[in-house]
Scaffold this motif. Structure first.
Motif, PDB file in Angstrom:
ATOM      1  N   LEU A  82      -7.226  -9.477  25.832  1.00  0.00           N
ATOM      2  CA  LEU A  82      -5.793  -9.725  25.728  1.00  0.00           C
ATOM      3  C   LEU A  82      -5.047  -8.521  26.301  1.00  0.00           C
ATOM      4  O   LEU A  82      -5.629  -7.457  26.537  1.00  0.00           O
ATOM      5  N   PRO A  83      -3.755  -8.646  26.492  1.00  0.00           N
ATOM      6  CA  PRO A  83      -2.994  -7.494  26.976  1.00  0.00           C
ATOM      7  C   PRO A  83      -3.066  -6.323  26.002  1.00  0.00           C
ATOM      8  O   PRO A  83      -2.891  -6.491  24.790  1.00  0.00           O
ATOM      9  N   GLY A  84      -3.328  -5.143  26.506  1.00  0.00           N
ATOM     10  CA  GLY A  84      -3.365  -3.954  25.671  1.00  0.00           C
ATOM     11  C   GLY A  84      -4.507  -3.989  24.676  1.00  0.00           C
ATOM     12  O   GLY A  84      -5.551  -4.623  24.868  1.00  0.00           O
ATOM     13  N   VAL A  85      -4.318  -3.274  23.567  1.00  0.00           N
ATOM     14  CA  VAL A  85      -5.317  -3.191  22.498  1.00  0.00           C
ATOM     15  C   VAL A  85      -4.906  -4.165  21.400  1.00  0.00           C
ATOM     16  O   VAL A  85      -3.820  -4.059  20.834  1.00  0.00           O
ATOM     17  N   GLY A 114     -14.412  -4.417  25.444  1.00  0.00           N
ATOM     18  CA  GLY A 114     -15.167  -3.717  24.395  1.00  0.00           C
ATOM     19  C   GLY A 114     -14.487  -3.827  23.044  1.00  0.00           C
ATOM     20  O   GLY A 114     -13.267  -4.064  22.963  1.00  0.00           O
ATOM     21  N   ARG A 115     -15.295  -3.659  21.965  1.00  0.00           N
ATOM     22  CA  ARG A 115     -14.780  -3.753  20.606  1.00  0.00           C
ATOM     23  C   ARG A 115     -15.430  -2.681  19.744  1.00  0.00           C
ATOM     24  O   ARG A 115     -16.637  -2.438  19.846  1.00  0.00           O
ATOM     25  N   GLY A 144     -13.893  -6.091  11.199  1.00  0.00           N
ATOM     26  CA  GLY A 144     -12.652  -6.016  11.947  1.00  0.00           C
ATOM     27  C   GLY A 144     -12.536  -4.686  12.652  1.00  0.00           C
ATOM     28  O   GLY A 144     -13.252  -3.727  12.335  1.00  0.00           O
ATOM     29  N   GLY A 145     -11.639  -4.648  13.640  1.00  0.00           N
ATOM     30  CA  GLY A 145     -11.446  -3.416  14.396  1.00  0.00           C
ATOM     31  C   GLY A 145     -10.539  -3.646  15.586  1.00  0.00           C
ATOM     32  O   GLY A 145      -9.656  -4.519  15.579  1.00  0.00           O
ATOM     33  N   ALA A 146     -10.795  -2.869  16.630  1.00  0.00           N
ATOM     34  CA  ALA A 146      -9.957  -2.900  17.833  1.00  0.00           C
ATOM     35  C   ALA A 146     -10.707  -3.562  18.973  1.00  0.00           C
ATOM     36  O   ALA A 146     -11.929  -3.427  19.103  1.00  0.00           O
ATOM     37  N   ARG A 149      -0.921 -10.450  21.402  1.00  0.00           N
ATOM     38  CA  ARG A 149      -0.377  -9.326  22.169  1.00  0.00           C
ATOM     39  C   ARG A 149       0.516  -9.885  23.280  1.00  0.00           C
ATOM     40  O   ARG A 149       0.365 -11.044  23.708  1.00  0.00           O
ATOM     41  N   THR A 150       1.444  -9.053  23.767  1.00  0.00           N
ATOM     42  CA  THR A 150       2.419  -9.502  24.772  1.00  0.00           C
ATOM     43  C   THR A 150       2.314  -8.658  26.032  1.00  0.00           C
ATOM     44  O   THR A 150       2.258  -7.412  25.962  1.00  0.00           O
ATOM     45  N   GLU A 151       2.285  -9.342  27.161  1.00  0.00           N
ATOM     46  CA  GLU A 151       2.315  -8.691  28.485  1.00  0.00           C
ATOM     47  C   GLU A 151       3.675  -8.972  29.122  1.00  0.00           C
ATOM     48  O   GLU A 151       4.104 -10.146  29.232  1.00  0.00           O
TER      49      GLU A 151
END
Length: 372
Positions: free
Chosen positions: A216-219, A358-359, A209-211, A246-248
């Motif tokens: 998607l919107p944002g991180v 990227g991740r 897991g990670g970022a 995530r929300t845009e």
């Protein structure tokens, strides 16, 4: 007429003669094969009955630490003998070793006495803790014979390719030095099993897991579960991934999106056994689910996702089966979704996934039968 009780008494007094002792002493703890098993093993290798051509004293002691069983073996002929010390994790392995040495010595003694030796039978002894064979050329053992002055601390019963002893070495194994004097020796060391075929296929189970940035919107957060097959220098894995919602927010409205993907990856396993540097590439497919908010008549829509994935990472051994590590992953979108609001008039875009994302991932991995 002789009274019947006299006949019965005579029969009871008659004694059946004991079988010949064969000059063989076998002492072993409980759980080990018995003397009859040893004699049967000797006769199997001789191809005939053992007639006591040599004297045998074999005593097995049990130890708490490995190797558990220690055999002190003396084989003598005409008063001259040799002493060996063998160790093994299995008592049955020591029986096989004793039978092989006794049979070889008995054949030589029979030949020296002018008796006709029976034809030798090929023997294979396989199992944990022993490797030994007999060949028609003469004596073959799984250990090198060492001279008395080099006996202490010398390894024994370790060579997989057994040497054929001749000349002075053959005389030492028979218990006689070249000049006719008794030769005492001690060969000590564990019986080694034959090297088995290298394991070529293993398995893995990994959670990571990670970022994630771009899909998607944002991180967003990325949670992944993977399973696969391991070879010595490569691996193949199937992975499932979930990207957290995530929300845009736009003037035309807002979009809340999350994603699910599956990927097939092939990896090269670089580095050593303790630190590995996997380089991976593959194909990822799935969908991005978008739900419009604050928009009249909006509905949820799933956009298709298809991308190429490449990653580089590091994995460090923390336990024989467990590895911890990290990876940096790049994604090139071949098919990415775009979400729009369509009212009377031109469409207004709410969000479009980036074609490059990227991740950064952390992982814990469990491996089974790693061929490395």
């Amino acid at each position: 007429m002789v009274p019947i009780f006299t006949v019965v008494a005579g029969l009871l007094a008659a004694q059946v003669p004991d079988p010949p002792a064969l000059g063989l002493v076998w002492e072993a703890p409980g759980g080990c094969p018995g003397r009859r098993d040893l004699v049967a093993a000797i006769e199997q290798r001789l191809g005939r009955a053992f007639a006591g051509e040599v004297e045998v004293e074999a005593r097995v002691a049990l130890h708490a630490e490995a190797p558990r069983y220690r055999l002190t073996l003396r084989i003598a002929a005409r008063g001259r003998g040799a002493v060996r010390t063998l160790t093994s994790q299995r008592c049955a392995a020591l029986v096989d070793a004793t039978a092989l040495l006794v049979a070889s010595a008995a054949r030589r003694e029979a030949a020296a006495s002018g008796a006709e030796a029976a034809p030798e039978l090929p023997v294979e002894v396989a199992g944990e803790g022993e490797v030994m064979t007999e060949e028609s050329s003469g004596v073959t053992t799984a250990a090198e014979t060492v001279s008395p002055e080099h006996a202490t601390g010398s390894p024994g019963f370790e060579s997989v390719g057994p040497p054929v002893l001749a000349g002075a070495e053959e005389a030492e194994l028979a218990g006689t030095a070249p000049d006719g004097r008794a030769a005492a020796m001690s060969v000590e060391g564990p019986l080694q099993p034959p090297a088995g075929p290298a394991r070529r296929l293993g398995g893995l189970l990994r959670i990571q897991g990670g970022a994630e940035l771009g899909a998607l919107p944002g991180v967003s957060g990325a949670i992944m579960l993977a399973g696969g097959l391991l070879w010595r220098r490569a691996r193949l894995e199937l992975r499932g991934a979930f990207l957290t919602p995530r929300t845009e927010v736009r003037a035309e409205g807002s979009l809340r999106a999350f994603a699910g993907m599956a990927a097939v990856l092939g990896c090269a396993r670089l580095g050593g056994r303790r630190v590995e540097f996997p380089l991976c590439g593959g194909l990822e497919a799935g969908g991005v689910r978008g739900v419009a908010q604050d928009v009249v008549g909006a509905r949820a829509v799933t956009g298709r996702w298809l991308a190429l994935v490449a990653s580089a990472g590091v994995a460090v051994v923390v336990h024989p089966r467990v590895r911890l590590g990290a990876a940096l992953e790049g994604v090139a979108g071949l098919l990415v979704p775009r979400f729009e609001v369509r009212d009377p008039g031109p469409p207004a875009g709410l969000f479009a996934s980036s074609r490059v994302s990227g991740r950064l991932l952390l992982m814990a991995e469990l491996r089974f039968r790693d061929p490395r």
